[in-house]
Structures are given as C-alpha cells and as structure tokens.
Motif scaffolding. Structure first.
Motif, PDB file in Angstrom:
ATOM      1  N   HIS A 149       0.551  -1.376  -0.144  1.00  0.00           N
ATOM      2  CA  HIS A 149       0.025  -0.056  -0.291  1.00  0.00           C
ATOM      3  C   HIS A 149       0.989   1.255  -0.076  1.00  0.00           C
ATOM      4  N   ALA A 150       1.884   1.217   0.614  1.00  0.00           N
ATOM      5  CA  ALA A 150       3.449   2.643   0.438  1.00  0.00           C
ATOM      6  C   ALA A 150       3.439   2.323  -1.053  1.00  0.00           C
ATOM      7  N   GLY A 151       3.138   1.458  -2.066  1.00  0.00           N
ATOM      8  CA  GLY A 151       3.842   1.868  -3.322  1.00  0.00           C
ATOM      9  C   GLY A 151       5.377   1.634  -3.327  1.00  0.00           C
ATOM     10  N   VAL A 172       9.614  -4.920  -4.387  1.00  0.00           N
ATOM     11  CA  VAL A 172       8.406  -4.570  -4.900  1.00  0.00           C
ATOM     12  C   VAL A 172       8.630  -2.808  -5.049  1.00  0.00           C
ATOM     13  N   SER A 173       8.185  -2.538  -5.745  1.00  0.00           N
ATOM     14  CA  SER A 173       7.971  -0.642  -6.116  1.00  0.00           C
ATOM     15  C   SER A 173       6.492  -0.933  -7.552  1.00  0.00           C
ATOM     16  N   ILE A 223      11.392   5.858  -3.040  1.00  0.00           N
ATOM     17  CA  ILE A 223      12.642   5.327  -2.360  1.00  0.00           C
ATOM     18  C   ILE A 223      13.337   5.018  -3.456  1.00  0.00           C
ATOM     19  N   THR A 224      12.779   4.225  -4.360  1.00  0.00           N
ATOM     20  CA  THR A 224      14.236   4.415  -5.897  1.00  0.00           C
ATOM     21  C   THR A 224      14.671   5.409  -5.985  1.00  0.00           C
ATOM     22  N   PHE A 246      12.938  10.607   2.174  1.00  0.00           N
ATOM     23  CA  PHE A 246      13.499   8.715   2.259  1.00  0.00           C
ATOM     24  C   PHE A 246      13.347   8.418   3.557  1.00  0.00           C
ATOM     25  N   ARG A 247      13.517   9.041   4.601  1.00  0.00           N
ATOM     26  CA  ARG A 247      13.124   7.881   5.132  1.00  0.00           C
ATOM     27  C   ARG A 247      11.620   8.450   6.051  1.00  0.00           C
ATOM     28  N   THR A 248      10.976   8.757   5.481  1.00  0.00           N
ATOM     29  CA  THR A 248       9.679   9.337   5.618  1.00  0.00           C
ATOM     30  C   THR A 248       8.566   8.161   4.805  1.00  0.00           C
ATOM     31  N   ALA A 249       9.588   8.163   3.384  1.00  0.00           N
ATOM     32  CA  ALA A 249       8.635   6.656   2.760  1.00  0.00           C
ATOM     33  C   ALA A 249       9.134   5.388   3.068  1.00  0.00           C
TER      34      ALA A 249
END
Length: 364
Positions: free
Chosen positions: A180-182, A201-202, A208-209, A297-300
């Motif tokens: 659900h977070a992508g 998975v992305s 993040i990627t 990045f950390r939040t994601a």
C-alpha cells in the motif's frame, strides 16, 4: 641527591597508595553519578526515539513502524498500483542459466499467470547504466545486478526477485497487503541492515527507488574494486594504509563477505567513499545512509511494512544438513510464500522435487 632512608621510602609509598585510592574513589563517584543521570534521562530518550528524533547514525530505530499491512499502510495511496510484472537478472543470458534457475523461472510463470516474467541479461544492464548516467560501474556481476534491479523498478515498477528463489504461493495470495505504500522490501534487524534487496516491489518512480539510485550514482563516481582486506575501510591512517596495500595485491577473484566496523562511514562521502574500494553490502549501506541524510526518503521508508525474511530463507539456512534431512523435515521448512536457495549449495534433486511439488500444488 642523597638516598632516601627506609622510613622515608615507606612514607612516600604510603602516600602514593593513599593518592591512588583517592583518585579511584573519585572515578567511582563520577561513574555512579553519570550512571544515575543517564538512568533518569532514559524515559526521555525513549520518547524522543519513539517520536522519530534523529540521533547519531548508529541509533536509528529501524523497528519503529506501523502496523503496516493490517492497517492498510498509506491511506491516500490506491491499491493495485504495482505493475504486474516479475523481473529477474541473469547476466549470462537465459540460455546459459543452470537447470535449477530455469526451473525457478518456470515455477514463477506457472504460479502467476496474470503476471509477465522478464529475464534481463548483461546487455539490459549496460543500457540501464547508460540511461542512469553512471560514471563507472561495478566490476562484479553481483554489483551490476544490484544497480540494475533498482533502476528497472524505478523505471518500470513491478517485482524483482533473485534467481534461485522458488515460489511456494502465488503473489496474488500474499503480496498486496504489503504494497500500500507503493514499495516493499524485507528488512534485516538481526544483522543491523535496514533493507534486503533480493526481493523488491515498487511502483514506477517511487521516492525510495529514486533516492536509492541517487545515492548509487554518487557513489560510483570512480572505479572501485571489491573489499579484500578486513581493515581497508577502517577510519584513519591504518585503514588508508591497509587499502593501499590491498590495492597493490591486485583484484580479489573469490567472493569475500567483509563487514566494515563503521558501515555508514564506509560508503559516506568524506569517509570510506573516498577510497577506491567497495564493501560487499554497499547497496544496503547506501540505503541506510539515505535514511540518515534524506528526510523524504526516511518518511517514505517509515510507511513501508517491516517484515524480516527469515521464513523465506529457512531451507537455505539448513544447507549443511541437506544430506541427513528427512522429507518431512524439509517440508516443515516451507512455511513461507517462497524460499531463496543458495545456488552454490543447493538441495539434492529429490529434495528439489519436493519443494517444487509444493509450488505445483499452490498453482491456480
């Protein structure tokens, strides 16, 4: 200078013992005081960590994450945004893959008929490196695969999985609640690495990627060889000397898994990244570095459900016992949607038939 008499020597020694005892008492008092102060501060420290306050790099709370899959992850993200494609990388090409790897590919295709299966090779990796604008590329096949998988998911989205991984259940039966977070990746709190990259998975263009690729592009601004000496990524002059001596010996041909003392420093600009060498787990350390220097990045990553991969590595962990393992003992290890094997030390053909039989029974 006149010699001291016996009585005077005894007096001097007695006074020296008294002084030493005094300083010992002072040190003990200071330690006890500091310990009491630290104990009184611990509740506040715990509250700060729970609130996500940033401490020094070694203190990042990797396990502080949401109830993830059950709570639905990111509420404003629609489910089903992950493209239904499975990507794998075998540098030498499909025709050169061993039979075990081909059996794994066939099993992934049979268990996931609604998904496309794409096998990339070295030519695909080279094209992705050009698109990424890498100044230099890793010399090892593993290193090139590490970059390719993130680049491929950032551009196309989907699922990346290492070759030699046997599926035991269809992706549709277990994956969706974790995405659900992508983005999803297993994390490894036991080895103090926030991420594992053998199963990723992305959705395309995820934060993040993108951030991970940015770190990789910056890291490969110079040619690097694989770390071959334990101390060559240590801080200071001794580490720099060990690095120069290891470089004079030439490139290491055999695989060596060496963990630097300070993992973040080993890939940090101004630190170990300034030396022409890379540690074995450099992608994982770069991911960790991004967590500490990039708030988005950390939040994601905080929105991603945290799941260790231990269940998916059970067969691999018992590879030394394959010869004396019974069929029932092997089947008892398959309590996971997939099993990542060691290609250098795989189960026997009979044991592989049992594992693949599990996959056949799970096929839709």
């Amino acid at each position: 200078m006149p010699l001291l008499s016996c009585s005077m020597r005894r007096t001097v020694l007695r006074r020296a013992r008294v002084i030493r005892r005094y300083f010992t008492m002072v040190r003990s008092f200071i330690r006890a005081r500091d310990k009491a102060v630290l104990h009184s501060l611990r509740p506040g420290i715990r509250r700060l960590r729970g609130a996500g306050a940033r401490a020094k790099p070694g203190a990042f709370p990797f396990d502080q994450v949401a109830q993830s899959a059950q709570q639905g992850g990111r509420q404003d993200h629609e489910a089903g945004m992950i493209p239904r494609r499975i990507s794998m990388f075998w540098a030498q090409g499909e025709a050169a893959a061993p039979d075990l790897v081909k059996r794994c590919w066939d099993a992934w295709a049979r268990l996931n008929p609604g998904w496309s299966l794409e096998i990339a090779d070295e030519s695909h990796a080279e094209a992705s490196f050009r698109d990424l604008g890498l100044t230099h590329v890793p010399t090892t096949l593993q290193g090139r695969g590490d970059i390719f998988r993130v680049q491929d998911l950032d551009r196309n989205g989907g699922v990346y999985v290492d070759c030699g991984t046997i599926p035991c259940a269809p992706l549709d039966a277990w994956l969706e609640p974790l995405t659900h977070a992508g983005f999803f990746a297993f994390h490894d709190p036991y080895r103090h690495r926030p991420v594992e990259n053998w199963f990723l998975v992305s959705e395309p263009g995820h934060a993040i990627t993108r951030g991970w690729l940015e770190a990789m592009r910056g890291y490969w601004d110079r040619p690097r060889r694989a770390q071959s000496a334990r101390r060559e990524l240590d801080r200071g002059g001794k580490g720099a000397l060990a690095c120069r001596l290891a470089g004079m010996r030439g490139a290491e041909t055999r695989k060596r898994v060496i963990e630097p003392k300070d993992r973040l420093w080993s890939v940090q600009p101004g630190g170990g990244a300034d030396r022409p060498v890379h540690p074995y787990f450099w992608p994982h350390y770069l991911f960790d570095l991004q967590l500490h220097r990039s708030e988005p990045f950390r939040t994601a990553w905080a929105e991603v459900p945290k799941r260790p991969s231990y269940r998916h590595l059970m067969v691999r962990h018992w590879k030394r016992d394959y010869a004396r393992m019974t069929d029932q003992e092997l089947l008892s290890l398959l309590d996971a949607p997939m099993q990542k094997l060691s290609l250098k030390r795989a189960p026997s053909e009979k044991q592989l038939d049992l594992i693949f039989g599990q996959a056949e029974r799970a096929a839709p």
